[in-house]
Design an enzyme around this catalytic site. Structure first.
Site, PDB file in Angstrom:
ATOM      1  N   LYS A  13       0.829  -1.215   0.000  1.00  0.00           N
ATOM      2  CA  LYS A  13       0.000   0.000   0.000  1.00  0.00           C
ATOM      3  C   LYS A  13       0.863   1.265   0.000  1.00  0.00           C
ATOM      4  O   LYS A  13       0.622   2.203  -0.756  1.00  0.00           O
ATOM      5  CB  LYS A  13      -0.934   0.021   1.234  1.00  0.00           C
ATOM      6  CG  LYS A  13      -1.837  -1.199   1.336  1.00  0.00           C
ATOM      7  CD  LYS A  13      -2.762  -1.139   2.547  1.00  0.00           C
ATOM      8  CE  LYS A  13      -2.048  -1.174   3.895  1.00  0.00           C
ATOM      9  NZ  LYS A  13      -1.307  -2.422   4.152  1.00  0.00           N
ATOM     10  N   ARG A  88      -9.882   0.525   8.452  1.00  0.00           N
ATOM     11  CA  ARG A  88      -9.359  -0.781   8.815  1.00  0.00           C
ATOM     12  C   ARG A  88     -10.382  -1.654   9.513  1.00  0.00           C
ATOM     13  O   ARG A  88     -10.078  -2.762   9.913  1.00  0.00           O
ATOM     14  CB  ARG A  88      -8.196  -0.576   9.772  1.00  0.00           C
ATOM     15  CG  ARG A  88      -6.893  -0.993   9.118  1.00  0.00           C
ATOM     16  CD  ARG A  88      -5.814  -0.564  10.025  1.00  0.00           C
ATOM     17  NE  ARG A  88      -4.651  -1.348   9.911  1.00  0.00           N
ATOM     18  CZ  ARG A  88      -3.560  -0.953   9.274  1.00  0.00           C
ATOM     19  NH1 ARG A  88      -3.551   0.167   8.616  1.00  0.00           N
ATOM     20  NH2 ARG A  88      -2.499  -1.703   9.298  1.00  0.00           N
ATOM     21  N   ARG A 127      11.601  -5.767   5.048  1.00  0.00           N
ATOM     22  CA  ARG A 127      11.494  -4.309   4.869  1.00  0.00           C
ATOM     23  C   ARG A 127      12.494  -3.567   5.759  1.00  0.00           C
ATOM     24  O   ARG A 127      12.648  -3.866   6.943  1.00  0.00           O
ATOM     25  CB  ARG A 127      10.084  -3.838   5.203  1.00  0.00           C
ATOM     26  CG  ARG A 127       9.984  -2.305   5.173  1.00  0.00           C
ATOM     27  CD  ARG A 127       8.571  -1.797   5.200  1.00  0.00           C
ATOM     28  NE  ARG A 127       7.788  -2.369   6.247  1.00  0.00           N
ATOM     29  CZ  ARG A 127       6.465  -2.275   6.324  1.00  0.00           C
ATOM     30  NH1 ARG A 127       5.806  -1.635   5.382  1.00  0.00           N
ATOM     31  NH2 ARG A 127       5.824  -2.816   7.317  1.00  0.00           N
ATOM     32  N   ARG A 162      11.258  -1.471  11.206  1.00  0.00           N
ATOM     33  CA  ARG A 162      10.122  -1.017  12.018  1.00  0.00           C
ATOM     34  C   ARG A 162       9.921  -1.991  13.174  1.00  0.00           C
ATOM     35  O   ARG A 162      10.000  -3.204  12.981  1.00  0.00           O
ATOM     36  CB  ARG A 162       8.853  -1.002  11.150  1.00  0.00           C
ATOM     37  CG  ARG A 162       8.462   0.388  10.713  1.00  0.00           C
ATOM     38  CD  ARG A 162       7.369   0.408   9.688  1.00  0.00           C
ATOM     39  NE  ARG A 162       6.129  -0.245  10.063  1.00  0.00           N
ATOM     40  CZ  ARG A 162       5.043  -0.248   9.317  1.00  0.00           C
ATOM     41  NH1 ARG A 162       5.034   0.386   8.159  1.00  0.00           N
ATOM     42  NH2 ARG A 162       3.950  -0.866   9.690  1.00  0.00           N
ATOM     43  N   ARG A 173      -0.399  -8.891  13.586  1.00  0.00           N
ATOM     44  CA  ARG A 173      -0.942  -7.927  12.611  1.00  0.00           C
ATOM     45  C   ARG A 173      -1.763  -8.644  11.536  1.00  0.00           C
ATOM     46  O   ARG A 173      -2.808  -8.165  11.115  1.00  0.00           O
ATOM     47  CB  ARG A 173       0.205  -7.143  11.956  1.00  0.00           C
ATOM     48  CG  ARG A 173       0.833  -6.123  12.902  1.00  0.00           C
ATOM     49  CD  ARG A 173       2.166  -5.633  12.382  1.00  0.00           C
ATOM     50  NE  ARG A 173       2.086  -4.862  11.167  1.00  0.00           N
ATOM     51  CZ  ARG A 173       3.115  -4.687  10.323  1.00  0.00           C
ATOM     52  NH1 ARG A 173       4.286  -5.241  10.585  1.00  0.00           N
ATOM     53  NH2 ARG A 173       2.963  -3.971   9.243  1.00  0.00           N
TER      54      ARG A 173
END
Ligand code: AP5
Length: 219
Positions: A13, A88, A127, A162, A173
């Site tokens: 996203k 969400r 990431r 992160r 998550r």
């Protein structure tokens, strides 16, 4: 352009929002980025959001909706927006609908970035973000080229992970996505807004698919 990018954590996203911003000149409104900024500045809102974020849970709707209301009222959002990571859950989607109704600016499309669980996991664990300029990399799929980065940004990449990209938080998550966010697929299908895009492709290919999906809908 008034669209939502919907998809599991790691589906792309943020990456696709950046490409849309460059092409269509409308702002990316990422609740994740707004919350991380509040956490790093240590604001009252950030302090309240931090424990939920660290645990991979959703931040309270009241906090998120307040933030969105404020952001949508800024002048750059008058020409359109890309909502990244919001809504969400159904309550957020309903609140958004009435906010936009009040502004006479309804959503034009909701794009679902569709990706298998195994690939999501690899994208999230790989990431890394440059602490200096915020550019996002992936140690598996798009590692930084130090020389090119130095030429473009004037510094070496300083990569950080992160805190919620640690394996133990990723599982939570993805669970939260299944339980609370996936029902939006039906919600937006019923509203006639959902467009599904295969996100298991190179970034540029995914971008072209999004353009094909939204261009007939946008003003
Ligand atoms: P948020 O920041 O929104 O995180 P997320 O939805 O979990 O999404 P991500 O940012 O992890 O992934 P992405 O889909 O943007 O993928 P990306 O493009 O980076 O939210 C964080 C937290 O904030 C939440 O857990 C919650 O606590 C809170 N929060 C946020 N919004 C909220 C809300 N509305 N309500 C309540 N709480 C909220 O890509 C991932 C990686 O893959 C990168 O390394 C990238 O380089 C790579 N990649 C991307 N595309 C490709 C491709 N096509 N091929 C190969 N690699 C690719």
């Amino acid at each position: 352009m008034r669209i939502v990018l919907l998809g599991a954590p790691g589906s792309g996203k943020g990456t696709q929002s950046q490409l849309l911003v460059k092409t269509y000149g409308v702002p990316q409104i990422s609740t994740g980025d707004l919350l991380r900024e509040a956490v790093s500045k240590g604001t009252e809102l950030g302090v309240r959001a931090k424990s939920a974020m660290d645990a991979g849970k959703l931040v309270d709707d009241v906090i998120v909706l307040g933030m969105i209301r404020e952001r949508l009222a800024q002048s750059d959002a008058a020409k359109g927006f890309i909502l990244d990571g919001f809504p969400r859950n159904i309550a957020q989607a309903e609140a958004l609908e009435s906010m936009l109704l009040g502004l006479s600016k309804p959503l034009e499309a909701v794009v679902l970035l569709n990706l298998d669980l195994g690939i999501l996991f690899k994208r999230l664990t790989g990431r890394r973000t440059c602490q200096v300029c915020g550019q996002v990399f992936n140690i598996f799929t798009s590692p930084p080229d130090t020389a090119a980065h130095r030429a473009k940004c004037g510094h070496d990449p300083v990569l950080i992970q992160r805190p919620d990209d640690k394996e133990e938080v990723i599982g939570k998550r993805l669970e939260v996505y299944d339980a609370q966010t996936k029902p939006l697929i039906k919600y937006y299908t019923t509203a006639g807004l959902l467009r599904v895009v295969d996100a298991d492709a190179p970034m540029a290919t995914v971008f072209e698919s999004i353009q094909r999906a939204v261009e007939p809908q946008i003003a």
